[in-house]
Design a protein around this motif. Structure first.
Motif, PDB file in Angstrom:
ATOM      1  N   VAL A   4      49.372  36.113  44.873  1.00  0.00           N
ATOM      2  CA  VAL A   4      48.450  37.156  45.327  1.00  0.00           C
ATOM      3  C   VAL A   4      48.280  38.208  44.231  1.00  0.00           C
ATOM      4  O   VAL A   4      47.160  38.680  43.972  1.00  0.00           O
ATOM      5  CB  VAL A   4      48.952  37.804  46.642  1.00  0.00           C
ATOM      6  N   TYR A   5      49.384  38.556  43.557  1.00  0.00           N
ATOM      7  CA  TYR A   5      49.306  39.532  42.474  1.00  0.00           C
ATOM      8  C   TYR A   5      48.456  38.997  41.323  1.00  0.00           C
ATOM      9  O   TYR A   5      47.710  39.751  40.687  1.00  0.00           O
ATOM     10  CB  TYR A   5      50.695  39.897  41.963  1.00  0.00           C
ATOM     11  N   LEU A   7      45.958  36.879  41.581  1.00  0.00           N
ATOM     12  CA  LEU A   7      44.551  36.963  42.014  1.00  0.00           C
ATOM     13  C   LEU A   7      44.030  38.396  41.958  1.00  0.00           C
ATOM     14  O   LEU A   7      42.886  38.632  41.545  1.00  0.00           O
ATOM     15  CB  LEU A   7      44.397  36.401  43.428  1.00  0.00           C
ATOM     16  N   ILE A   8      44.867  39.351  42.362  1.00  0.00           N
ATOM     17  CA  ILE A   8      44.452  40.752  42.284  1.00  0.00           C
ATOM     18  C   ILE A   8      44.210  41.140  40.833  1.00  0.00           C
ATOM     19  O   ILE A   8      43.200  41.786  40.506  1.00  0.00           O
ATOM     20  CB  ILE A   8      45.489  41.677  42.953  1.00  0.00           C
ATOM     21  N   ALA A   9      45.120  40.749  39.932  1.00  0.00           N
ATOM     22  CA  ALA A   9      44.967  41.090  38.516  1.00  0.00           C
ATOM     23  C   ALA A   9      43.695  40.478  37.938  1.00  0.00           C
ATOM     24  O   ALA A   9      42.953  41.141  37.193  1.00  0.00           O
ATOM     25  CB  ALA A   9      46.196  40.634  37.729  1.00  0.00           C
ATOM     26  N   ILE A  10      43.423  39.228  38.270  1.00  0.00           N
ATOM     27  CA  ILE A  10      42.198  38.582  37.796  1.00  0.00           C
ATOM     28  C   ILE A  10      40.975  39.298  38.369  1.00  0.00           C
ATOM     29  O   ILE A  10      39.989  39.535  37.655  1.00  0.00           O
ATOM     30  CB  ILE A  10      42.201  37.078  38.151  1.00  0.00           C
ATOM     31  N   SER A  11      41.050  39.702  39.622  1.00  0.00           N
ATOM     32  CA  SER A  11      39.943  40.436  40.250  1.00  0.00           C
ATOM     33  C   SER A  11      39.703  41.772  39.558  1.00  0.00           C
ATOM     34  O   SER A  11      38.550  42.187  39.383  1.00  0.00           O
ATOM     35  CB  SER A  11      40.235  40.681  41.737  1.00  0.00           C
ATOM     36  N   VAL A  12      40.781  42.444  39.155  1.00  0.00           N
ATOM     37  CA  VAL A  12      40.632  43.696  38.411  1.00  0.00           C
ATOM     38  C   VAL A  12      39.922  43.429  37.088  1.00  0.00           C
ATOM     39  O   VAL A  12      39.032  44.190  36.684  1.00  0.00           O
ATOM     40  CB  VAL A  12      42.005  44.374  38.195  1.00  0.00           C
ATOM     41  N   GLY A  13      40.278  42.342  36.417  1.00  0.00           N
ATOM     42  CA  GLY A  13      39.599  41.980  35.175  1.00  0.00           C
ATOM     43  C   GLY A  13      38.118  41.729  35.391  1.00  0.00           C
ATOM     44  O   GLY A  13      37.280  42.165  34.594  1.00  0.00           O
ATOM     45  N   VAL A  14      37.791  41.038  36.472  1.00  0.00           N
ATOM     46  CA  VAL A  14      36.383  40.800  36.807  1.00  0.00           C
ATOM     47  C   VAL A  14      35.683  42.132  37.054  1.00  0.00           C
ATOM     48  O   VAL A  14      34.573  42.373  36.561  1.00  0.00           O
ATOM     49  CB  VAL A  14      36.266  39.880  38.052  1.00  0.00           C
TER      50      VAL A  14
END
Length: 150
Positions: A4-5, A7-14
């Protein structure tokens, strides 16, 4: 590491890449003003955070504790403003991929230094050969992204 972390980190990058592109378009509407676009971005972000705090039940009375903070503990907003201004300024000039790759390199190098010495109250983490290799690979990626078409 927790998936989950990740995915959150990748989402922040997006979000960071998208934010740069969106703020660039906002800048164009505002007569080319990077400062105004950055300010609007921060105002909207602040309104969103106030709403999220209210919805999540944050106790706004905790803000009274700010009187006990050191001035350097309040610089996060200024650093964030510099980030938003910088990305809005750079995106149309060097491209989002080049900009993000350089931002990430700056983040990795600074993070290693912060970890190594435990600056700002962070736990100390050694700079291992593997972490140095990772940094070198990021640098290689930066070079590929920035100089691949030359």
């Amino acid at each position: 590491m927790n998936p989950v972390y990740i995915l959150i980190a990748i989402s922040v990058g997006v979000a960071i890449a998208m934010q740069s592109a969106v703020n660039n378009q906002l800048k164009n509407i505002l007569g080319g003003s990077t400062m105004l676009a950055s300010m609007i971005s921060f105002i909207i972000g602040s309104v969103c955070l106030v709403c999220l705090c209210a919805i999540s039940g944050e106790r706004f009375t905790q803000l009274n504790q700010l009187q006990y903070s050191n001035s350097w503990q309040l610089t996060g907003g200024a650093l964030g403003a510099f980030f938003v201004f910088g990305t809005t300024f750079l995106a149309p000039r060097i491209g989002i991929a080049a900009m993000i790759s350089l931002v990430i390199l700056g983040q990795i190098v600074t993070s290693l230094i912060l970890d190594k010495y435990g600056f700002l109250g962070l736990p100390i983490r050694d700079i291992s050969p593997t972490r140095l290799l990772g940094t070198a690979l990021v640098l290689g990626g930066v070079l590929c992204v920035n100089y691949s078409s030359r």
